[in-house]
Design a protein around this motif. Sequence first.
Motif, short mmCIF file in Angstrom:
data_model
loop_
_atom_site.label_atom_id
_atom_site.label_comp_id
_atom_site.label_asym_id
_atom_site.label_seq_id
_atom_site.Cartn_x
_atom_site.Cartn_y
_atom_site.Cartn_z
N ILE A 21 0.84 -1.20 0.00
CA ILE A 21 0.00 0.00 0.00
C ILE A 21 0.88 1.26 0.00
N GLY A 22 1.94 1.22 0.83
CA GLY A 22 2.87 2.36 0.88
C GLY A 22 3.54 2.58 -0.47
N ILE A 23 4.01 1.50 -1.07
CA ILE A 23 4.74 1.59 -2.34
C ILE A 23 3.82 2.11 -3.45
N VAL A 24 2.62 1.59 -3.49
CA VAL A 24 1.68 1.95 -4.56
C VAL A 24 1.23 3.40 -4.42
N THR A 25 0.87 3.80 -3.22
CA THR A 25 0.34 5.16 -3.05
C THR A 25 1.43 6.20 -3.34
N LYS A 26 2.67 5.83 -3.07
CA LYS A 26 3.76 6.76 -3.37
C LYS A 26 3.87 7.02 -4.88
N GLU A 27 3.47 6.04 -5.66
CA GLU A 27 3.57 6.15 -7.12
C GLU A 27 2.25 6.61 -7.76
#
Length: 463
Positions: A21-27
């Motif tokens: 979730i962290g990785i995706v929302t950052k992108e």
Amino acid sequence: MIVMKFGGTSVEDARAMENVIGIVTKEQQRRPVVVLSAIAGATNALLKSADIALEGNLEGAHAELNLLLERHVLVLENLISGRAEIQQLILAIRKRFDELKTLCQGIAILGELTNRSRDSIASVGEQLSTLILSHALAQRRVPIALVDARSFMITDDQFAAAIPDLELVGRKANEHILPLIESGKIVITQGFIGSTRKGITTTLGRGGSDYSAAIIGAALNAEEIQIWTDVDGVLTADPRIASAAKKLKVISFREASELAYFGAKVLHPSTILPAVEKNIPVIVLNSKRPQSTGTRIVAQPPKSNAVVKSIASKKGITVINIQSTRMLMAYGFLSSIFAVFQKHKTAVDLVATSEVAVSLTIDNSSHLEHVVSELQEFAEVTVFEQKAIVCVVGEQMRSTVGVVDRVFRALNDVEVIMISQGASEINMSLVVDESSVTQAVQQLHREFFEPVPELDLFEQVDA
Ligand code: ADP
Ligand code: ASP
Ligand code: MG
């Protein structure tokens, strides 16, 4: 837009999903399409339950499924908040497991398990992981759309190894996914699974989520395809075999493709092709260490002095030796050999010819008996099973002398059964006994990468 594919270990538990979730929302700004695998071990457990049912052990199959159900419940209980939402999701998931149990019952009663049923069962893993992640994202107020891959990943009906109709998939992906991206949504979909034109569930073969990601990336003209996994990138060898393996910052499509084909599990062998055709870089990244820069796989990497880039290995190889004093090297002999393999849809990996024999390797021995008996009609055939291919890869190998010497020096005490070099100028493949593959890879790794040759290309992998 970009494609972000997360493998099984990247979604194995609630913590891993939080990372995702962290990785995706950052992108989010780059408009990601997220392609997910099943949670680690789920596909194995699902297929195991089917196999156990086939043996008539329905209780065992149910026990296997119950364990998997509990794992999913645990993930969502730790990821989703609110009793009502959790209960509702548990209910939906229980329903899927009830269906699976009914399927297993059918398998046990009939004593038959077709690849079609196997696909239907195996596909549930990806359906559940995407269901859970999309709820978690929605709860965190991230605009998402869950798209069932079966609405666009249209394949033929070779169950368990279905082949996507790339043109149709391209059209359908644009139809189903593009408008959602354009409306600002992060699209979540399943890797690995597809559907026939008639709507019957298929799978692209084990490890196929990477391939799904590449197909989707090519269809939507992605800027890049990110493969998030449990290692820092493409390494100089499988770190499970060579613990001193280093990360490669960049490699070519050709090198990656050879590595994947010859056993580097980090990428499914078909992954690279759709990316090559559209010249889309593929980046392999570690979801446990998102700050690591990963490995870029590109058409033209900067020139490097590193001769050998990586070593791959693949077990379960069968060597077939074919001799015919009568027809040997007569014209038409090789084509009559290959016709037999073609007829039985058995791919040949390596070929070596000598004056008296042709040796070749296959990794799918499901039609071995038929192949051998037809070859015996015109030649003497010997079969050696439980062999392994060890493959040394590097673009620079073709223009460097002395690589062969170094390979053999490193393998001085390993019996090499067959050598093949030349088909692809960037690899050298050796066949060894399965029992000596670890030793062979470790010794080659020591020869070429310990100490690390060129710091510019290779990077230490942090523990
Ligand atoms: P995922 O579930 O993310 O698809 P896989 O288990 O399929 O992950 O692939 C990642 C694994 O591939 C690594 O854990 C590693 O053991 C293995 N592997 C084999 N060869 C290599 C290599 N050359 N570089 C990196 N990983 C490799
Ligand atoms: N879940 C599937 C498998 O385990 C596909 C994948 O993970 O790539 O084979
Ligand atoms: Mg994989």
